[in-house]
Write an enzyme that holds these catalytic residues in place. Sequence first.
Site, PDB file in Angstrom:
ATOM      1  N   ASP A   1       0.864  -1.177   0.000  1.00  0.00           N
ATOM      2  CA  ASP A   1       0.000   0.000   0.000  1.00  0.00           C
ATOM      3  C   ASP A   1       0.900   1.226   0.000  1.00  0.00           C
ATOM      4  OD1 ASP A   1      -2.483  -1.333   0.085  1.00  0.00           O
ATOM      5  OD2 ASP A   1      -2.407  -1.504   2.260  1.00  0.00           O
TER       6      ASP A   1
ATOM      7  N   ASP B   1      -7.146  -1.509  -4.435  1.00  0.00           N
ATOM      8  CA  ASP B   1      -8.204  -1.071  -3.519  1.00  0.00           C
ATOM      9  C   ASP B   1      -9.142  -0.080  -4.209  1.00  0.00           C
ATOM     10  OD1 ASP B   1      -6.969  -2.612  -1.547  1.00  0.00           O
ATOM     11  OD2 ASP B   1      -5.813  -0.909  -0.784  1.00  0.00           O
TER      12      ASP B   1
END
Length: 170
Positions: free
Chosen positions: A113, A127
């Site tokens: 991330d 995401d």
Amino acid sequence: MAVAAAGLALDLITKQLASSRLDPYNPVVLFGGLLRLQLIRNSGAAFSLGAGYTPVFAALAAAALLFVIIVLLPRLAHTGWAVALGFLMAGVAGNLVDRIFREPGVFRGHVVDFLQLPHWAIFNVADMCVCAAAALIVILAVFKNISVGGEHYARRTGDDRAAGAERSKP
């Protein structure tokens, strides 16, 4: 399939760039703080919840991907649903690739991330694809009443529900 392939490719490329160029201890601040590039490795799900359940998340992601491919794609007859399912497959596959191939090991890998908005969790392109898919699915299924096959669901009015309840009484 083009949306799925493009989304997955963008996710994998951006994660590779983030992993190779970002320092986890020195985030890059862009647009006056509107966006931070902060590299983390997430073993959990959204908001890093369930960090000890990485194999479970990998198995659920694999099952979801198989469900879309085996059950939904053969029924697909609507362009909006094709885009929604493409985003869904891209997002699920992007994070599943991390869980399978990244450290610390197969089905225990941590998701990369690196994007952060103010007052929000750090996320990635996969995401974003899952969120876009969810929004499109809600619009198509709930607000437009369109099935994956392109059929319109019949909207039930209060009178329809009352009549159905009357018919079901003994």
